[in-house]
Design a protein around this motif. Sequence first.
Motif, PDB file in Angstrom:
ATOM      1  N   LEU A 146     -27.769 -14.420 -25.290  1.00  0.00           N
ATOM      2  CA  LEU A 146     -26.541 -14.851 -24.641  1.00  0.00           C
ATOM      3  C   LEU A 146     -25.480 -15.236 -25.677  1.00  0.00           C
ATOM      4  O   LEU A 146     -25.788 -15.785 -26.726  1.00  0.00           O
ATOM      5  CB  LEU A 146     -26.828 -16.052 -23.737  1.00  0.00           C
ATOM      6  CG  LEU A 146     -25.704 -16.538 -22.830  1.00  0.00           C
ATOM      7  CD1 LEU A 146     -25.211 -15.438 -21.899  1.00  0.00           C
ATOM      8  CD2 LEU A 146     -26.167 -17.749 -22.034  1.00  0.00           C
ATOM      9  N   ILE A 147     -24.226 -14.914 -25.377  1.00  0.00           N
ATOM     10  CA  ILE A 147     -23.094 -15.360 -26.194  1.00  0.00           C
ATOM     11  C   ILE A 147     -22.581 -16.657 -25.574  1.00  0.00           C
ATOM     12  O   ILE A 147     -22.198 -16.687 -24.404  1.00  0.00           O
ATOM     13  CB  ILE A 147     -21.979 -14.310 -26.233  1.00  0.00           C
ATOM     14  CG1 ILE A 147     -22.519 -13.004 -26.831  1.00  0.00           C
ATOM     15  CG2 ILE A 147     -20.795 -14.809 -27.047  1.00  0.00           C
ATOM     16  CD1 ILE A 147     -21.543 -11.852 -26.773  1.00  0.00           C
ATOM     17  N   LEU A 154     -21.165 -10.348 -18.633  1.00  0.00           N
ATOM     18  CA  LEU A 154     -22.499 -10.094 -18.081  1.00  0.00           C
ATOM     19  C   LEU A 154     -23.538 -10.348 -19.166  1.00  0.00           C
ATOM     20  O   LEU A 154     -23.266 -10.167 -20.366  1.00  0.00           O
ATOM     21  CB  LEU A 154     -22.608  -8.649 -17.585  1.00  0.00           C
ATOM     22  CG  LEU A 154     -23.931  -8.245 -16.914  1.00  0.00           C
ATOM     23  CD1 LEU A 154     -24.050  -8.908 -15.530  1.00  0.00           C
ATOM     24  CD2 LEU A 154     -24.024  -6.720 -16.761  1.00  0.00           C
ATOM     25  N   TYR A 155     -24.723 -10.755 -18.756  1.00  0.00           N
ATOM     26  CA  TYR A 155     -25.843 -10.983 -19.666  1.00  0.00           C
ATOM     27  C   TYR A 155     -27.034 -10.199 -19.142  1.00  0.00           C
ATOM     28  O   TYR A 155     -27.404 -10.315 -17.972  1.00  0.00           O
ATOM     29  CB  TYR A 155     -26.147 -12.480 -19.726  1.00  0.00           C
ATOM     30  CG  TYR A 155     -27.329 -12.894 -20.566  1.00  0.00           C
ATOM     31  CD1 TYR A 155     -27.607 -12.313 -21.796  1.00  0.00           C
ATOM     32  CD2 TYR A 155     -28.163 -13.931 -20.136  1.00  0.00           C
ATOM     33  CE1 TYR A 155     -28.679 -12.733 -22.568  1.00  0.00           C
ATOM     34  CE2 TYR A 155     -29.234 -14.362 -20.901  1.00  0.00           C
ATOM     35  CZ  TYR A 155     -29.493 -13.767 -22.113  1.00  0.00           C
ATOM     36  OH  TYR A 155     -30.557 -14.182 -22.865  1.00  0.00           O
ATOM     37  N   VAL A 156     -27.625  -9.368 -20.009  1.00  0.00           N
ATOM     38  CA  VAL A 156     -28.811  -8.590 -19.644  1.00  0.00           C
ATOM     39  C   VAL A 156     -29.940  -8.975 -20.594  1.00  0.00           C
ATOM     40  O   VAL A 156     -29.801  -8.844 -21.814  1.00  0.00           O
ATOM     41  CB  VAL A 156     -28.547  -7.069 -19.742  1.00  0.00           C
ATOM     42  CG1 VAL A 156     -29.810  -6.288 -19.391  1.00  0.00           C
ATOM     43  CG2 VAL A 156     -27.400  -6.658 -18.818  1.00  0.00           C
ATOM     44  N   SER A 157     -31.042  -9.454 -20.044  1.00  0.00           N
ATOM     45  CA  SER A 157     -32.132  -9.901 -20.900  1.00  0.00           C
ATOM     46  C   SER A 157     -33.408 -10.022 -20.077  1.00  0.00           C
ATOM     47  O   SER A 157     -33.441  -9.682 -18.893  1.00  0.00           O
ATOM     48  CB  SER A 157     -31.793 -11.257 -21.534  1.00  0.00           C
ATOM     49  OG  SER A 157     -32.763 -11.634 -22.485  1.00  0.00           O
ATOM     50  N   PHE A 158     -34.442 -10.497 -20.738  1.00  0.00           N
ATOM     51  CA  PHE A 158     -35.659 -10.889 -20.045  1.00  0.00           C
ATOM     52  C   PHE A 158     -35.610 -12.386 -19.815  1.00  0.00           C
ATOM     53  O   PHE A 158     -34.827 -13.100 -20.443  1.00  0.00           O
ATOM     54  CB  PHE A 158     -36.891 -10.494 -20.862  1.00  0.00           C
ATOM     55  CG  PHE A 158     -37.206  -9.034 -20.769  1.00  0.00           C
ATOM     56  CD1 PHE A 158     -38.069  -8.550 -19.798  1.00  0.00           C
ATOM     57  CD2 PHE A 158     -36.603  -8.130 -21.626  1.00  0.00           C
ATOM     58  CE1 PHE A 158     -38.324  -7.199 -19.685  1.00  0.00           C
ATOM     59  CE2 PHE A 158     -36.857  -6.770 -21.521  1.00  0.00           C
ATOM     60  CZ  PHE A 158     -37.731  -6.301 -20.548  1.00  0.00           C
ATOM     61  N   ASP A 159     -36.452 -12.869 -18.923  1.00  0.00           N
ATOM     62  CA  ASP A 159     -36.511 -14.287 -18.630  1.00  0.00           C
ATOM     63  C   ASP A 159     -37.078 -15.014 -19.845  1.00  0.00           C
ATOM     64  O   ASP A 159     -38.294 -15.068 -20.048  1.00  0.00           O
ATOM     65  CB  ASP A 159     -37.381 -14.522 -17.396  1.00  0.00           C
ATOM     66  CG  ASP A 159     -37.302 -15.958 -16.890  1.00  0.00           C
ATOM     67  OD1 ASP A 159     -37.058 -16.858 -17.712  1.00  0.00           O
ATOM     68  OD2 ASP A 159     -37.505 -16.170 -15.689  1.00  0.00           O
TER      69      ASP A 159
END
Length: 366
Positions: A146-147, A154-159
Amino acid sequence: MKKSWRRFAPLCLALAFAFVFSACTTGGTNQTNGGSAGAGETVDHKTESGGKDSKKIKIGFSMDTLQEERWQRDRDYLVAKGEALGAEVLVQSANSDDAKQIAQAENLISQGVDILIVVPHNADAAAAIVEKAHAAGIKVIAYDRLITNSDVDLYVSFDSVLIGELQAKTVVEKAPKGKYVLIGGADTDYAAHLYKKGQMNILQPLVDKGDIQIVYDQWTKDWNPAVALANMENALTANNNQIDAVIATNDGTAGAVIQALAAQNLAGKIPVSGLDAELAACQRVVEGTQLMTVYTSIKDMAETAAEVAVKMARGEQVETNATENNGKIDVPTILLEPVAATKETMDATVIAEGFHKREDVYKNVK
């Protein structure tokens, strides 16, 4: 004179008709940019001739580093998916240098990208990238990390919290009591703090109970394995090698931890966690020197990021399943689910999904 006019009258009428017809048919070309005003901001500077869908979309991919195997995979999967969707993906890597990453992002903006995907080296410093992109009417997707303190789109990631919980839970099952060493990620990486939060969700009740004692806890600058190695050597020295478990936050730091343990003939005797399912880590898992790695389908994350990047560049709606507060706003977020890969589950996870070939993972197992 009258005969001359009659001779050219049909031609004049034809030219007049053509002019009127042309004016009527071109009057509606400015109505192709539908959607919200925000969506229009990302594409207006790119629609000189015919709207959002009339040109190839350019995706800028600003990466922290390509030194580790997993980031090379992220790049390859994202580029391949972007191209399959008809987009062009421009990739630049900053070699863990904040100033260089900001300069590279500016370069991508100057090349006319329609949207920017960023793997930040420093969560706070990368806020400048968001500001510069927005000034140019370009939206920004934070990828994997995250920035913070920014209006990132938008934020794309795993939990990430779940990743930390999986790491700690798996290690605790192997070593429910004793002295624990925590080898964290980069302090500047927001995700590293989320991993730590998940780890402590599992560990803190056991610390309070007196079952577990955390005897060493250090971040790893820039995720550098050499730093992790020095930290683990210090932890062993400070505790006279009396360590019962190590929670290493990724496979790079885990490899360094195991190197330090091997020097004391302790490799395989102390459970060590990891993350990223790198080939070397998976080999260590089946060989018994690393207890587990967290498998996050990088392919799924990279392809998801490419898909939503194209949608956002076209002003289309993107579905999210969470939000993450970055210190300034609640960022719309897409979270994917990780799984723990152990010696017992390696075949059913990493290998079954084709992330690594079985013969490669087990090549050192007799």
